[in-house]
Design a protein around this motif. Sequence first.
Motif, PDB file in Angstrom:
ATOM      1  N   UNK A 146       0.841  -1.205   0.000  1.00  0.00           N
ATOM      2  CA  UNK A 146       0.000   0.000   0.000  1.00  0.00           C
ATOM      3  C   UNK A 146       0.874   1.252   0.000  1.00  0.00           C
ATOM      4  N   UNK A 147       0.258   2.416  -0.042  1.00  0.00           N
ATOM      5  CA  UNK A 147       0.972   3.685  -0.217  1.00  0.00           C
ATOM      6  C   UNK A 147       2.036   3.928   0.847  1.00  0.00           C
ATOM      7  N   UNK A 148       3.075   4.664   0.422  1.00  0.00           N
ATOM      8  CA  UNK A 148       4.200   5.037   1.300  1.00  0.00           C
ATOM      9  C   UNK A 148       4.659   6.435   0.908  1.00  0.00           C
ATOM     10  N   UNK A 149       4.952   7.246   1.905  1.00  0.00           N
ATOM     11  CA  UNK A 149       5.509   8.576   1.700  1.00  0.00           C
ATOM     12  C   UNK A 149       6.765   8.666   2.542  1.00  0.00           C
ATOM     13  N   UNK A 150       7.792   9.333   2.033  1.00  0.00           N
ATOM     14  CA  UNK A 150       9.012   9.450   2.820  1.00  0.00           C
ATOM     15  C   UNK A 150       9.782  10.711   2.521  1.00  0.00           C
ATOM     16  N   UNK A 151      10.695  11.018   3.431  1.00  0.00           N
ATOM     17  CA  UNK A 151      11.607  12.138   3.244  1.00  0.00           C
ATOM     18  C   UNK A 151      12.982  11.745   3.772  1.00  0.00           C
ATOM     19  N   UNK A 152      14.002  12.257   3.114  1.00  0.00           N
ATOM     20  CA  UNK A 152      15.382  11.978   3.499  1.00  0.00           C
ATOM     21  C   UNK A 152      15.840  13.063   4.468  1.00  0.00           C
ATOM     22  N   UNK A 153      16.303  12.659   5.635  1.00  0.00           N
ATOM     23  CA  UNK A 153      16.856  13.606   6.598  1.00  0.00           C
ATOM     24  C   UNK A 153      18.353  13.798   6.371  1.00  0.00           C
ATOM     25  N   UNK A 154      19.015  12.712   6.000  1.00  0.00           N
ATOM     26  CA  UNK A 154      20.471  12.731   5.827  1.00  0.00           C
ATOM     27  C   UNK A 154      20.824  11.613   4.848  1.00  0.00           C
ATOM     28  N   UNK A 155      21.810  11.857   3.990  1.00  0.00           N
ATOM     29  CA  UNK A 155      22.295  10.810   3.105  1.00  0.00           C
ATOM     30  C   UNK A 155      21.662  10.841   1.736  1.00  0.00           C
ATOM     31  N   UNK A 156      21.574   9.649   1.120  1.00  0.00           N
ATOM     32  CA  UNK A 156      21.097   9.556  -0.260  1.00  0.00           C
ATOM     33  C   UNK A 156      20.420   8.208  -0.510  1.00  0.00           C
ATOM     34  N   UNK A 157      19.331   8.290  -1.272  1.00  0.00           N
ATOM     35  CA  UNK A 157      18.618   7.104  -1.751  1.00  0.00           C
ATOM     36  C   UNK A 157      18.488   7.224  -3.263  1.00  0.00           C
ATOM     37  N   UNK A 158      18.848   6.178  -3.974  1.00  0.00           N
ATOM     38  CA  UNK A 158      18.537   6.067  -5.395  1.00  0.00           C
ATOM     39  C   UNK A 158      17.329   5.145  -5.465  1.00  0.00           C
ATOM     40  N   UNK A 159      16.166   5.743  -5.664  1.00  0.00           N
ATOM     41  CA  UNK A 159      14.903   5.028  -5.551  1.00  0.00           C
ATOM     42  C   UNK A 159      14.271   4.861  -6.929  1.00  0.00           C
ATOM     43  N   UNK A 160      13.879   3.628  -7.231  1.00  0.00           N
ATOM     44  CA  UNK A 160      13.159   3.335  -8.466  1.00  0.00           C
ATOM     45  C   UNK A 160      11.696   3.122  -8.112  1.00  0.00           C
ATOM     46  N   UNK A 161      10.836   3.951  -8.702  1.00  0.00           N
ATOM     47  CA  UNK A 161       9.396   3.872  -8.489  1.00  0.00           C
ATOM     48  C   UNK A 161       8.748   3.706  -9.853  1.00  0.00           C
ATOM     49  N   UNK A 162       8.059   2.593 -10.056  1.00  0.00           N
ATOM     50  CA  UNK A 162       7.397   2.302 -11.331  1.00  0.00           C
ATOM     51  C   UNK A 162       8.373   2.422 -12.507  1.00  0.00           C
ATOM     52  N   UNK A 163       9.602   1.932 -12.308  1.00  0.00           N
ATOM     53  CA  UNK A 163      10.594   1.918 -13.375  1.00  0.00           C
ATOM     54  C   UNK A 163      11.381   3.196 -13.559  1.00  0.00           C
ATOM     55  N   UNK A 164      11.048   4.247 -12.838  1.00  0.00           N
ATOM     56  CA  UNK A 164      11.745   5.536 -12.933  1.00  0.00           C
ATOM     57  C   UNK A 164      12.673   5.693 -11.733  1.00  0.00           C
ATOM     58  N   UNK A 165      13.986   5.824 -11.979  1.00  0.00           N
ATOM     59  CA  UNK A 165      14.973   5.955 -10.899  1.00  0.00           C
ATOM     60  C   UNK A 165      15.364   7.412 -10.714  1.00  0.00           C
ATOM     61  N   UNK A 166      15.321   7.863  -9.462  1.00  0.00           N
ATOM     62  CA  UNK A 166      15.732   9.219  -9.101  1.00  0.00           C
ATOM     63  C   UNK A 166      16.540   9.169  -7.817  1.00  0.00           C
ATOM     64  N   UNK A 167      17.451  10.120  -7.688  1.00  0.00           N
ATOM     65  CA  UNK A 167      18.241  10.271  -6.463  1.00  0.00           C
ATOM     66  C   UNK A 167      17.526  11.252  -5.543  1.00  0.00           C
ATOM     67  N   UNK A 168      17.472  10.899  -4.249  1.00  0.00           N
ATOM     68  CA  UNK A 168      16.852  11.748  -3.240  1.00  0.00           C
ATOM     69  C   UNK A 168      17.874  12.035  -2.157  1.00  0.00           C
TER      70      UNK A 168
END
Length: 111
Positions: free
Chosen positions: A51-73
Motif C-alpha cells: 500500500x501507499x508510502x511517503x518518505x523524506x530523506x533527513x540525511x544521506x542519499x537514496x537512489x529510488x526506483x518507483x514504477x521503473x523511474x529511478x531518481x536520487x533523493x
Amino acid sequence: MQLPDFLMALPALDVPFPEDVVESRAMRTEDALLVFFIFHKDFELPLHAHKAQWGTVLQGRIDLTIAGDTQAYGPGQVYNIPSGVEHGGKITAGTIVIDVFEESDRYPLKT
C-alpha cells in the motif's frame, strides 16, 4: 546527525533486515505507521509493492526506483509511492529517512 533520545526510545520494528545494517524506530496509529530508518551500511532494497508510502530523506542519499523511474533523493527531498506500485532502491550508509506507510501493520513492533 543523531536522532534525539526520545525518538531512539521508540520501539524498533521486526523487519527482515539485520540491525547492524538497518535500524528502525516507529510510531503506530490506527491509520498509519511512521518509521525512522537509520542505515548503518549500504543497502539494496529489492523491488516490491504494498500500500501507499511517503518518505523524506533527513540525511544521506537514496537512489529510488518507483514504477521503473529511478531518481536520487537527498536531504529535504520527499518521495511518494502510490499503493501497489513496484519500487526498490539503493541506500547509502549513513542515510536517515522518515517513512510513513498507509498500512499501520506493515511491520510488527519488536517486543
